[in-house]
Design an enzyme around this catalytic site. Structure first.
Site, PDB file in Angstrom:
ATOM      1  N   ARG A 128       0.843  -1.212   0.000  1.00 39.95           N
ATOM      2  CA  ARG A 128       0.000   0.000   0.000  1.00 39.95           C
ATOM      3  C   ARG A 128       0.874   1.256   0.000  1.00 39.95           C
ATOM      4  O   ARG A 128       0.959   1.956  -0.991  1.00 39.95           O
ATOM      5  CB  ARG A 128      -0.956  -0.024   1.218  1.00 39.95           C
ATOM      6  CG  ARG A 128      -2.068   1.016   1.161  1.00 39.95           C
ATOM      7  CD  ARG A 128      -1.651   2.422   1.516  1.00 39.95           C
ATOM      8  NE  ARG A 128      -1.064   2.558   2.839  1.00 39.95           N
ATOM      9  CZ  ARG A 128      -0.513   3.672   3.273  1.00 39.95           C
ATOM     10  NH1 ARG A 128      -0.449   4.748   2.504  1.00 39.95           N
ATOM     11  NH2 ARG A 128       0.033   3.740   4.474  1.00 39.95           N
ATOM     12  N   ASP A 129       1.556   1.516   1.088  1.00 35.36           N
ATOM     13  CA  ASP A 129       2.316   2.770   1.184  1.00 35.36           C
ATOM     14  C   ASP A 129       3.435   2.792   0.157  1.00 35.36           C
ATOM     15  O   ASP A 129       3.792   3.852  -0.364  1.00 35.36           O
ATOM     16  CB  ASP A 129       2.888   2.924   2.599  1.00 35.36           C
ATOM     17  CG  ASP A 129       3.147   4.373   2.968  1.00 35.36           C
ATOM     18  OD1 ASP A 129       2.956   5.251   2.119  1.00 35.36           O
ATOM     19  OD2 ASP A 129       3.542   4.630   4.120  1.00 35.36           O
ATOM     20  N   HIS A 163       5.770   4.553  12.392  1.00 32.96           N
ATOM     21  CA  HIS A 163       5.654   4.442  10.924  1.00 32.96           C
ATOM     22  C   HIS A 163       6.641   5.465  10.352  1.00 32.96           C
ATOM     23  O   HIS A 163       6.298   6.622  10.140  1.00 32.96           O
ATOM     24  CB  HIS A 163       4.211   4.742  10.528  1.00 32.96           C
ATOM     25  CG  HIS A 163       3.937   4.759   9.061  1.00 32.96           C
ATOM     26  ND1 HIS A 163       3.220   3.775   8.411  1.00 32.96           N
ATOM     27  CD2 HIS A 163       4.248   5.658   8.087  1.00 32.96           C
ATOM     28  CE1 HIS A 163       3.098   4.065   7.134  1.00 32.96           C
ATOM     29  NE2 HIS A 163       3.716   5.211   6.907  1.00 32.96           N
ATOM     30  N   HIS A 185       9.304   6.953   7.675  1.00 35.14           N
ATOM     31  CA  HIS A 185       9.864   7.008   6.326  1.00 35.14           C
ATOM     32  C   HIS A 185      11.362   7.294   6.459  1.00 35.14           C
ATOM     33  O   HIS A 185      11.803   7.926   7.416  1.00 35.14           O
ATOM     34  CB  HIS A 185       9.131   8.067   5.497  1.00 35.14           C
ATOM     35  CG  HIS A 185       7.741   7.618   5.111  1.00 35.14           C
ATOM     36  ND1 HIS A 185       7.410   7.258   3.824  1.00 35.14           N
ATOM     37  CD2 HIS A 185       6.616   7.429   5.838  1.00 35.14           C
ATOM     38  CE1 HIS A 185       6.136   6.886   3.786  1.00 35.14           C
ATOM     39  NE2 HIS A 185       5.630   6.977   4.997  1.00 35.14           N
ATOM     40  N   CYS A 228       4.826   9.160  -0.152  1.00 36.58           N
ATOM     41  CA  CYS A 228       3.434   9.605  -0.149  1.00 36.58           C
ATOM     42  C   CYS A 228       3.236  10.616  -1.261  1.00 36.58           C
ATOM     43  O   CYS A 228       3.987  11.593  -1.349  1.00 36.58           O
ATOM     44  CB  CYS A 228       3.059  10.221   1.195  1.00 36.58           C
ATOM     45  SG  CYS A 228       1.358  10.825   1.212  1.00 36.58           S
TER      46      CYS A 228
HETATM   47  P1  HMG Z   1     -12.781  14.826  -1.966  1.00 35.78           P
HETATM   48  O1  HMG Z   1     -12.042  15.414  -3.083  1.00 35.78           O
HETATM   49  O2  HMG Z   1     -12.901  15.617  -0.717  1.00 35.78           O
HETATM   50  O3  HMG Z   1     -14.235  14.728  -2.423  1.00 35.78           O
HETATM   51  O4  HMG Z   1     -12.196  13.379  -1.678  1.00 35.78           O
HETATM   52  P2  HMG Z   1     -15.337  13.789  -2.833  1.00 35.78           P
HETATM   53  O5  HMG Z   1     -15.852  13.027  -1.665  1.00 35.78           O
HETATM   54  O6  HMG Z   1     -16.254  14.683  -3.550  1.00 35.78           O
HETATM   55  O7  HMG Z   1     -14.695  12.773  -3.885  1.00 35.78           O
HETATM   56  C1  HMG Z   1     -13.856  13.112  -4.973  1.00 35.78           C
HETATM   57  C2  HMG Z   1     -13.860  11.945  -5.938  1.00 35.78           C
HETATM   58  O8  HMG Z   1     -13.406  10.785  -5.259  1.00 35.78           O
HETATM   59  C3  HMG Z   1     -15.250  11.596  -6.478  1.00 35.78           C
HETATM   60  O9  HMG Z   1     -15.092  11.047  -7.774  1.00 35.78           O
HETATM   61  C4  HMG Z   1     -15.711  10.507  -5.551  1.00 35.78           C
HETATM   62  O10 HMG Z   1     -16.646   9.656  -6.141  1.00 35.78           O
HETATM   63  C5  HMG Z   1     -14.424   9.773  -5.297  1.00 35.78           C
HETATM   64  P3  HMG Z   1     -15.371  11.912  -9.101  1.00 35.78           P
HETATM   65  O11 HMG Z   1     -16.776  12.380  -8.969  1.00 35.78           O
HETATM   66  O12 HMG Z   1     -14.379  13.046  -9.056  1.00 35.78           O
HETATM   67  O13 HMG Z   1     -15.122  10.948 -10.204  1.00 35.78           O
HETATM   68  N1  HMG Z   1     -14.400   9.084  -4.002  1.00 35.78           N
HETATM   69  C6  HMG Z   1     -13.994   7.819  -3.859  1.00 35.78           C
HETATM   70  N2  HMG Z   1     -13.575   6.897  -4.764  1.00 35.78           N
HETATM   71  C7  HMG Z   1     -13.223   5.679  -4.267  1.00 35.78           C
HETATM   72  N3  HMG Z   1     -13.293   5.368  -2.968  1.00 35.78           N
HETATM   73  C8  HMG Z   1     -13.717   6.260  -2.058  1.00 35.78           C
HETATM   74  C9  HMG Z   1     -14.091   7.542  -2.493  1.00 35.78           C
HETATM   75  N4  HMG Z   1     -14.547   8.647  -1.865  1.00 35.78           N
HETATM   76  C10 HMG Z   1     -14.710   9.576  -2.791  1.00 35.78           C
HETATM   77  N5  HMG Z   1     -13.742   5.924  -0.756  1.00 35.78           N
HETATM   78  C11 HMG Z   1     -10.990  11.681  -0.556  1.00 35.78           C
HETATM   79  C12 HMG Z   1     -11.870  12.905  -0.403  1.00 35.78           C
HETATM   80  C13 HMG Z   1     -10.447  11.330   0.839  1.00 35.78           C
HETATM   81  C14 HMG Z   1     -11.805  10.541  -1.111  1.00 35.78           C
HETATM   82  C15 HMG Z   1      -9.809  12.010  -1.512  1.00 35.78           C
HETATM   83  O14 HMG Z   1      -9.201  13.183  -1.109  1.00 35.78           O
HETATM   84  C16 HMG Z   1      -8.793  10.903  -1.595  1.00 35.78           C
HETATM   85  O15 HMG Z   1      -9.071   9.817  -2.087  1.00 35.78           O
HETATM   86  N6  HMG Z   1      -7.528  11.147  -1.155  1.00 35.78           N
HETATM   87  C17 HMG Z   1      -6.458  10.178  -1.249  1.00 35.78           C
HETATM   88  C18 HMG Z   1      -5.806  10.040   0.083  1.00 35.78           C
HETATM   89  C19 HMG Z   1      -4.713   9.003   0.041  1.00 35.78           C
HETATM   90  O16 HMG Z   1      -4.931   7.863  -0.284  1.00 35.78           O
HETATM   91  N7  HMG Z   1      -3.470   9.423   0.422  1.00 35.78           N
HETATM   92  C20 HMG Z   1      -2.349   8.546   0.521  1.00 35.78           C
HETATM   93  C21 HMG Z   1      -2.469   7.673   1.727  1.00 35.78           C
HETATM   94  S1  HMG Z   1      -2.132   8.520   3.274  1.00 35.78           S
HETATM   95  C22 HMG Z   1      -0.459   8.228   3.540  1.00 35.78           C
HETATM   96  O17 HMG Z   1       0.217   7.740   2.682  1.00 35.78           O
HETATM   97  C23 HMG Z   1       0.139   8.534   4.902  1.00 35.78           C
HETATM   98  C24 HMG Z   1       0.351   7.273   5.735  1.00 35.78           C
HETATM   99  O18 HMG Z   1       1.168   6.351   5.052  1.00 35.78           O
HETATM  100  C25 HMG Z   1       0.979   7.606   7.072  1.00 35.78           C
HETATM  101  C26 HMG Z   1       2.227   8.481   6.921  1.00 35.78           C
HETATM  102  O19 HMG Z   1       3.184   8.105   6.242  1.00 35.78           O
HETATM  103  O20 HMG Z   1       2.169   9.567   7.478  1.00 35.78           O
HETATM  104  C27 HMG Z   1      -0.989   6.579   6.029  1.00 35.78           C
HETATM  105 MG    MG Z   2       3.397   6.410   5.066  1.00 35.83          MG
END
Ligand code: HMG
Ligand code: MG
Length: 290
Positions: free
Chosen positions: A14-15, A206, A208, A239
């Protein structure tokens, strides 16, 4: 002499893979996960149910969960930012899920398009439903030392978000040094604040490895009582919303380090080496795709 058990929570599929620029074939993801499944992990994060526009590499997470060869005793986890993600992850057979918040407003906005408060509000129904159907939910706090948008993050900011995630029912809080800016001192200061509000046995590191200090940060965390660390096979990833951040600390390096210190991880070093080779080959193949 054994110093006891330490768990590595594998997050590479995933990450790691979420940040690869090229295309990664579903078969390659599955082969990597199937290899990792034989290494002795108890938990592994294999996908995200997020917007495919924002994180294209995670778009096939349902297919991944459907087609992997599941290992008994290993829980397969997925990230879920909202109720829709939770429902989809459950339908695909995720054994546990993770909600993810940030200690800083800038990263929260860039990552999930919500303020910290808004994101926590979104998680409440997920936690309620998960409790109802008995699904474990993990909570991430990102940017526990530095935010790429807001700069230095204080230990009190991290403790506040960790406390709220734990209070709403997350069984474990994973503390993300998203940018890899942490040092043993800054990590220790952050952990001392978080330990005051969440039992240390419910915390995970966690880290990096952007500045190549993750193993030292793990040492600082061990001395403060942490025994769970997230890592990515082959040091894959980063990320997409933290510019310049490199991968999680490499699983095989953490496993070797913990073993040398005298901790038991239950992991098979030969299978980890095989999986690390696969991860690196997969990254090279992805980089070569147009
Ligand atoms: P949003 O832009 O606020 O708004 O998304 P929305 O709810 O209107 O949705 C936008 C679009 O996403 C729409 O599609 C929705 O249908 C779709 P469109 O109409 O544009 O075609 N959508 C979804 N699709 C699939 N599954 C869903 C879903 N929800 C909405 N569940 C949202 C908010 C959170 C969905 C968006 O901002 C997003 O997906 N962000 C991605 C976040 C992400 O994955 N980041 C990387 C992981 S975090 C990380 O890596 C850190 C971590 O490792 C810890 C660390 O290292 O610190 C965990
Ligand atoms: Mg991470």
């Amino acid at each position: 002499m054994s110093l006891g058990q330490c768990e590595i929570f594998e997050v590479g599929p995933r990450d790691g893979l979420q940040n690869e620029p090229g295309e990664i074939a579903l078969e390659d993801k599955i082969a990597l996960i199937d290899c990792l499944s034989r290494a002795g992990f108890r938990r592994m994060e294999v996908g995200s149910f997020v917007s495919a526009k924002k994180v294209p590499q995670m778009a096939g997470s349902g297919d991944v969960l459907d087609r992997i060869a599941r290992q008994a005793g290993l829980r397969y986890a997925a990230l879920t930012p909202n109720m829709r993600g939770f429902t989809d992850a459950r339908a695909a057979g995720a054994d546990e899920v993770a909600v993810f918040a940030s200690a800083s407003e800038g990263f929260s906005r860039a990552n999930i398009n919500a303020s910290i408060d808004e994101s926590l509000d979104r998680f409440v129904p997920i936690l309620e439903e998960a409790r109802h159907i008995d699904v474990p939910v993990r909570g991430y706090v990102s940017c526990v030392v530095v935010c790429p948008y807001d700069g230095v993050v204080t230990p009190a900011q991290v403790a506040c978000v960790a406390d709220r995630l734990f209070a709403m029912g997350c069984y474990e809080i994973s503390l993300g040094d998203t940018t890899g800016a942490g040092t043993p001192d800054s990590i220790a200061r952050m952990l001392l604040a978080v330990r005051d509000v969440v039992p240390v046995g419910r915390l995970a590191g966690h880290y990096h490895d952007t500045n190549r200090r993750a193993l030292e940060n793990i040492d600082a965390s061990l001395s403060l009582g942490l025994r769970v660390f997230d890592a990515a096979i082959g040091g894959l990833g980063g990320c997409p919303f933290a510019p310049g951040s490199s991968g999680n600390v490499a699983t095989e390096a953490v496993a070797a380090h913990l073993a040398a210190l005298g901790y038991d991880t239950g992991l098979d070093a030969t299978i980890l080496a095989e999986a690390a080779q696969m991860a690196l080959a997969l990254r090279a193949a992805a980089a070569a795709t147009p």
